[in-house]
Scaffold this motif. Structure first.
Motif, PDB file in Angstrom:
ATOM      1  N   ASP A 181       0.935  -0.918   0.008  1.00 41.35           N
ATOM      2  CA  ASP A 181      -0.377  -0.040   0.047  1.00 41.35           C
ATOM      3  C   ASP A 181       0.843   0.682   0.241  1.00 41.35           C
ATOM      4  O   ASP A 181       1.409   1.812   0.981  1.00 41.35           O
ATOM      5  N   VAL A 182       1.476   1.776  -1.451  1.00 43.93           N
ATOM      6  CA  VAL A 182       2.290   3.087  -1.073  1.00 43.93           C
ATOM      7  C   VAL A 182       1.356   4.074  -0.583  1.00 43.93           C
ATOM      8  O   VAL A 182       2.293   4.715   0.277  1.00 43.93           O
ATOM      9  N   ASP A 183       0.286   4.478  -1.004  1.00 43.80           N
ATOM     10  CA  ASP A 183      -0.105   5.543  -0.119  1.00 43.80           C
ATOM     11  C   ASP A 183      -0.492   5.357   1.578  1.00 43.80           C
ATOM     12  O   ASP A 183       0.211   6.183   2.413  1.00 43.80           O
ATOM     13  N   LEU A 184      -0.294   4.229   1.859  1.00 48.18           N
ATOM     14  CA  LEU A 184      -0.152   4.219   3.142  1.00 48.18           C
ATOM     15  C   LEU A 184       1.635   4.404   4.138  1.00 48.18           C
ATOM     16  O   LEU A 184       1.062   5.049   4.740  1.00 48.18           O
ATOM     17  N   LEU A 185       2.108   4.219   3.402  1.00 43.94           N
ATOM     18  CA  LEU A 185       4.063   3.937   3.594  1.00 43.94           C
ATOM     19  C   LEU A 185       3.749   5.604   3.107  1.00 43.94           C
ATOM     20  O   LEU A 185       4.027   6.732   4.038  1.00 43.94           O
ATOM     21  N   GLY A 186       3.588   6.331   2.169  1.00 40.15           N
ATOM     22  CA  GLY A 186       3.820   7.544   2.099  1.00 40.15           C
ATOM     23  C   GLY A 186       2.618   8.772   3.462  1.00 40.15           C
ATOM     24  O   GLY A 186       3.368   8.830   3.980  1.00 40.15           O
ATOM     25  N   ASP A 187       2.282   8.360   3.529  1.00 37.14           N
ATOM     26  CA  ASP A 187       1.074   9.303   4.489  1.00 37.14           C
ATOM     27  C   ASP A 187       2.010   8.694   6.140  1.00 37.14           C
ATOM     28  O   ASP A 187       1.743   9.604   6.843  1.00 37.14           O
ATOM     29  N   PHE A 188       2.481   8.088   5.930  1.00 37.92           N
ATOM     30  CA  PHE A 188       3.186   7.141   7.619  1.00 37.92           C
ATOM     31  C   PHE A 188       4.466   7.701   7.848  1.00 37.92           C
ATOM     32  O   PHE A 188       4.361   8.883   8.659  1.00 37.92           O
ATOM     33  N   PHE A 189       5.026   8.467   6.809  1.00 34.70           N
ATOM     34  CA  PHE A 189       6.909   8.527   6.890  1.00 34.70           C
ATOM     35  C   PHE A 189       6.346  10.394   6.718  1.00 34.70           C
ATOM     36  O   PHE A 189       7.387  11.065   7.095  1.00 34.70           O
ATOM     37  N   THR A 190       5.437  10.526   5.625  1.00 37.86           N
ATOM     38  CA  THR A 190       4.724  12.293   5.653  1.00 37.86           C
ATOM     39  C   THR A 190       4.476  12.526   7.552  1.00 37.86           C
ATOM     40  O   THR A 190       5.294  13.253   7.681  1.00 37.86           O
ATOM     41  N   ALA A 191       3.448  12.001   8.285  1.00 36.00           N
ATOM     42  CA  ALA A 191       3.198  12.076   9.825  1.00 36.00           C
ATOM     43  C   ALA A 191       4.400  12.163  10.355  1.00 36.00           C
ATOM     44  O   ALA A 191       4.595  12.509  11.654  1.00 36.00           O
ATOM     45  N   ALA A 192       5.325  11.268   9.875  1.00 35.90           N
ATOM     46  CA  ALA A 192       6.217  10.965  10.870  1.00 35.90           C
ATOM     47  C   ALA A 192       7.598  11.933  11.050  1.00 35.90           C
ATOM     48  O   ALA A 192       8.385  11.842  12.114  1.00 35.90           O
ATOM     49  N   ASN A 193       7.043  12.708   9.663  1.00 32.20           N
ATOM     50  CA  ASN A 193       7.565  14.021   9.641  1.00 32.20           C
ATOM     51  C   ASN A 193       9.709  14.038   9.545  1.00 32.20           C
ATOM     52  O   ASN A 193      10.180  14.704  10.295  1.00 32.20           O
ATOM     53  N   VAL A 194       9.418  12.720   9.188  1.00 32.52           N
ATOM     54  CA  VAL A 194      10.979  12.945   8.372  1.00 32.52           C
ATOM     55  C   VAL A 194      11.102  12.856   7.268  1.00 32.52           C
ATOM     56  O   VAL A 194      10.350  12.668   6.447  1.00 32.52           O
ATOM     57  N   GLN A 195      12.057  13.183   6.256  1.00 30.88           N
ATOM     58  CA  GLN A 195      12.742  13.240   5.305  1.00 30.88           C
ATOM     59  C   GLN A 195      13.062  11.880   4.489  1.00 30.88           C
ATOM     60  O   GLN A 195      13.273  11.231   5.086  1.00 30.88           O
ATOM     61  N   PHE A 196      11.921  11.027   3.103  1.00 33.98           N
ATOM     62  CA  PHE A 196      12.271  10.072   3.151  1.00 33.98           C
ATOM     63  C   PHE A 196      11.877   9.882   1.761  1.00 33.98           C
ATOM     64  O   PHE A 196      11.105  11.034   0.687  1.00 33.98           O
ATOM     65  N   ARG A 197      12.348   9.258   0.782  1.00 37.83           N
ATOM     66  CA  ARG A 197      11.680   9.131  -0.789  1.00 37.83           C
ATOM     67  C   ARG A 197      10.663   7.677  -0.952  1.00 37.83           C
ATOM     68  O   ARG A 197      11.799   6.867  -0.561  1.00 37.83           O
TER      69      ARG A 197
ATOM     70  N   PHE B  22      -1.580  -2.575 -16.866  1.00 40.49           N
ATOM     71  CA  PHE B  22      -2.722  -2.919 -17.746  1.00 40.49           C
ATOM     72  C   PHE B  22      -3.665  -3.658 -17.658  1.00 40.49           C
ATOM     73  O   PHE B  22      -5.181  -3.568 -17.948  1.00 40.49           O
ATOM     74  N   THR B  23      -3.729  -4.323 -16.118  1.00 39.27           N
ATOM     75  CA  THR B  23      -5.052  -4.670 -15.603  1.00 39.27           C
ATOM     76  C   THR B  23      -5.597  -4.139 -14.036  1.00 39.27           C
ATOM     77  O   THR B  23      -6.695  -4.713 -14.272  1.00 39.27           O
ATOM     78  N   ASN B  24      -5.268  -3.060 -13.842  1.00 38.32           N
ATOM     79  CA  ASN B  24      -5.087  -2.425 -12.788  1.00 38.32           C
ATOM     80  C   ASN B  24      -5.775  -0.838 -13.065  1.00 38.32           C
ATOM     81  O   ASN B  24      -4.902   0.210 -13.257  1.00 38.32           O
ATOM     82  N   GLU B  25      -7.089  -0.962 -13.560  1.00 33.53           N
ATOM     83  CA  GLU B  25      -7.159   1.131 -13.902  1.00 33.53           C
ATOM     84  C   GLU B  25      -7.076   1.750 -12.751  1.00 33.53           C
ATOM     85  O   GLU B  25      -6.650   3.160 -13.270  1.00 33.53           O
ATOM     86  N   ASP B  26      -6.848   1.442 -11.453  1.00 34.09           N
ATOM     87  CA  ASP B  26      -7.203   2.438 -10.563  1.00 34.09           C
ATOM     88  C   ASP B  26      -5.638   2.027  -9.839  1.00 34.09           C
ATOM     89  O   ASP B  26      -5.926   2.560  -8.910  1.00 34.09           O
ATOM     90  N   SER B  27      -4.466   1.720 -10.457  1.00 30.60           N
ATOM     91  CA  SER B  27      -3.070   1.463  -9.805  1.00 30.60           C
ATOM     92  C   SER B  27      -3.275   2.855  -9.134  1.00 30.60           C
ATOM     93  O   SER B  27      -3.244   4.021 -10.134  1.00 30.60           O
ATOM     94  N   ALA B  28      -2.404   2.580  -8.477  1.00 30.95           N
ATOM     95  CA  ALA B  28      -2.007   3.980  -6.970  1.00 30.95           C
ATOM     96  C   ALA B  28      -0.268   4.383  -7.777  1.00 30.95           C
ATOM     97  O   ALA B  28       0.487   5.111  -7.372  1.00 30.95           O
ATOM     98  N   PHE B  29       0.294   3.309  -8.804  1.00 25.86           N
ATOM     99  CA  PHE B  29       1.413   3.438  -8.825  1.00 25.86           C
ATOM    100  C   PHE B  29       1.616   4.363  -9.851  1.00 25.86           C
ATOM    101  O   PHE B  29       2.408   3.660 -11.871  1.00 25.86           O
ATOM    102  N   THR B  30       1.744   5.369 -10.193  1.00 25.89           N
ATOM    103  CA  THR B  30       1.683   5.788 -11.746  1.00 25.89           C
ATOM    104  C   THR B  30       2.501   7.397 -10.704  1.00 25.89           C
ATOM    105  O   THR B  30       2.484   7.474  -9.974  1.00 25.89           O
ATOM    106  N   PHE B  31       3.230   7.710 -11.941  1.00 27.27           N
ATOM    107  CA  PHE B  31       3.916   8.853 -11.170  1.00 27.27           C
ATOM    108  C   PHE B  31       2.958  10.793 -11.273  1.00 27.27           C
ATOM    109  O   PHE B  31       3.017  11.460 -11.084  1.00 27.27           O
ATOM    110  N   LYS B  32       2.027  10.108 -11.244  1.00 29.47           N
ATOM    111  CA  LYS B  32       0.420  10.771 -10.589  1.00 29.47           C
ATOM    112  C   LYS B  32       0.367  10.817  -9.492  1.00 29.47           C
ATOM    113  O   LYS B  32       0.280  11.993  -8.511  1.00 29.47           O
ATOM    114  N   ASN B  33       1.243   9.759  -8.612  1.00 29.18           N
ATOM    115  CA  ASN B  33       1.566   9.818  -7.277  1.00 29.18           C
ATOM    116  C   ASN B  33       2.120  10.468  -6.331  1.00 29.18           C
ATOM    117  O   ASN B  33       3.709   9.982  -6.718  1.00 29.18           O
TER     118      ASN B  33
END
Length: 416
Positions: free
Chosen positions: A212-228, A242-253
């Motif tokens: 869950d990439v958004d969960l990871l991003g939210d967690f480290f943002t809330a932790a107030n640390v530098q991350f990539r 190609f099989t999941n039109e709702d993929s969160a794994f894009t550079f739009k994220n």
């Protein structure tokens, strides 16, 4: 996501036109300063009749070098190989923008030797980024990834002298445990770690699990640390979008800064076709200034690279077009789904992400005989298997799958 399918003749013409833009080692204009040449003609003769209809093999024989990264500027293209290097640039742009939703011209990248190199490249970039931009000490930087992640993560951390933080996953869902994430990062901060290189998996090798990439991003943002966040999509990158039109794994994220995706898995390109993609503004942190003899210098781990590998990826993407690849990948998932339904009727416990073609079964249901007969892959050959996986690839015949399922059912029935 859309790009036009090209005919075989159109693909062939584009590749040969690119070769004609490259320097011809056999031509009249000498390349006296280049420490390279065409393949040895004792074995790889350049005038074989079939080559006129074999663009990829023709590029192999001509042997262009794609050293460096060609998305930075025109100056980053080695003039004597500019034709095929332009194809690599087109490839990077196509994958970054069409498959992974990037803005036009806002990503850099290159064709690496594989996912291992591309993942280590990402860790290298971010280590240097934290050191350059925040004056971070190496001992303050950690690499964070799940226990199901590819072995390239500990390998990269070892090479770059970085600390590993390995997160536990739930045995059934294969998702990162929230408690493990919270506790281990708290411990790391207490130990003095301030900068985090976070790996999000888009299909782990063994399970096909997706973090869950958004969960990871939210967690480290809330932790107030530098991350990539780097996405390891070595396996999933050329099927999941190609099989999941709702993929969160894009550079739009906005959480995602770089992505690895291998062509030699789902695209059926040769080994040596890993792809590293990263947003603009980061790759300069790994510039090798000492590479003065290379136009634009070098930013890659591998240095010299086969131009033919980049061409092979471009050819496959163009010959199918986006709609052809959607159909191809959906067909694999459909076949995997049918297997899962049969496993359920047998009472066999398994894990599968519905957008992927990996099925991982609990080892308790699989005998050593069946595992060996059907070349199933175990999660561990050192500590004893807990899981075995099937990957429904293009070469896997339906008859072989039916035989496996009948064999497995027969054993389970005989055991009662």
């Amino acid at each position: 996501m859309y790009w036009k399918k090209l005919s075989h003749e159109e693909v062939k013409k584009a590749v040969f036109d690119a070769l004609n833009e490259n320097h011809d080692y056999r031509g009249e204009n000498p390349a006296l300063g280049v420490p390279g040449t065409y393949l040895d003609t004792t074995e790889f003769y350049h005038d074989a009749p079939f080559l006129k209809d074999a663009p990829f093999m023709s590029v192999m024989v001509n042997n262009p070098n794609h050293i460096g990264i060609h998305t930075l500027s025109e100056e980053s293209v080695l003039d004597i190989f500019k034709g095929t290097q332009k194809i690599e640039r087109d490839l990077i742009n196509l994958v970054a923008e069409q498959i992974f939703g990037g803005e036009k011209g806002q990503q850099d990248g290159y064709v690496a030797t594989g996912g291992t190199e591309a993942n280590i490249q990402a860790i290298w970039v971010y280590r240097n980024y934290f050191r350059d931009e925040f004056k971070a000490k190496t001992e303050e930087i950690a690499v964070v990834y799940s226990q199901d992640s590819h072995y390239s993560m500990p390998k990269g951390a070892n090479l770059l002298n970085l600390h590993n933080i390995i997160l536990e996953v739930d045995e059934e869902t294969r998702q990162i445990k929230q408690e493990s994430l919270e506790n281990k990062i708290a411990e790391a901060k207490e130990a003095g770690y301030k900068y985090f290189i976070v790996i999000a998996n888009l299909s782990t090798t063994m399970f096909g699990s997706v973090d869950d990439v958004d969960l990871l991003g939210d967690f480290f943002t809330a932790a107030n640390v530098q991350f990539r966040i780097h996405v390891d999509a070595a396996y999933g990158g050329f099927i999941y979008p190609f099989t999941n039109e709702d993929s969160a794994f894009t550079f739009k994220n906005p959480y995602i800064t770089s992505i690895t995706s291998d062509g030699h898995k789902m695209l059926q390109t040769p080994y040596g076709t890993g792809l590293f993609l990263i947003r603009k503004g980061y790759i300069h942190h790994v510039c090798t200034q000492e590479a003065q003899y290379i136009p634009g210098k070098d930013y890659t781990l591998s240095g010299s690279r086969s131009g033919a590998n980049a061409v092979s990826m471009w050819m496959i993407l163009k010959i199918h077009g986006s709609e052809g690849l959607k159909y191809k990948m959906a067909s694999l998932c459909d076949r995997a789904e049918r297997i899962c339904k049969k496993l359920e009727r047998m009472g066999v416990e398994y894990f599968r992400n519905p957008h992927l073609n990996i099925i991982t079964m609990k080892a308790a249901y699989i005998s050593d005989r069946i595992a060996k007969k059907y070349n199933l892959v175990a999660d561990s050959y050192e500590f004893g298997a807990k899981w075995y996986k099937i990957v429904v690839m293009h070469h896997v015949r339906q008859g072989a799958l039916d035989s496996f399922l009948m064999d497995l059912e027969g054993e389970l029935v005989s055991k009662g």
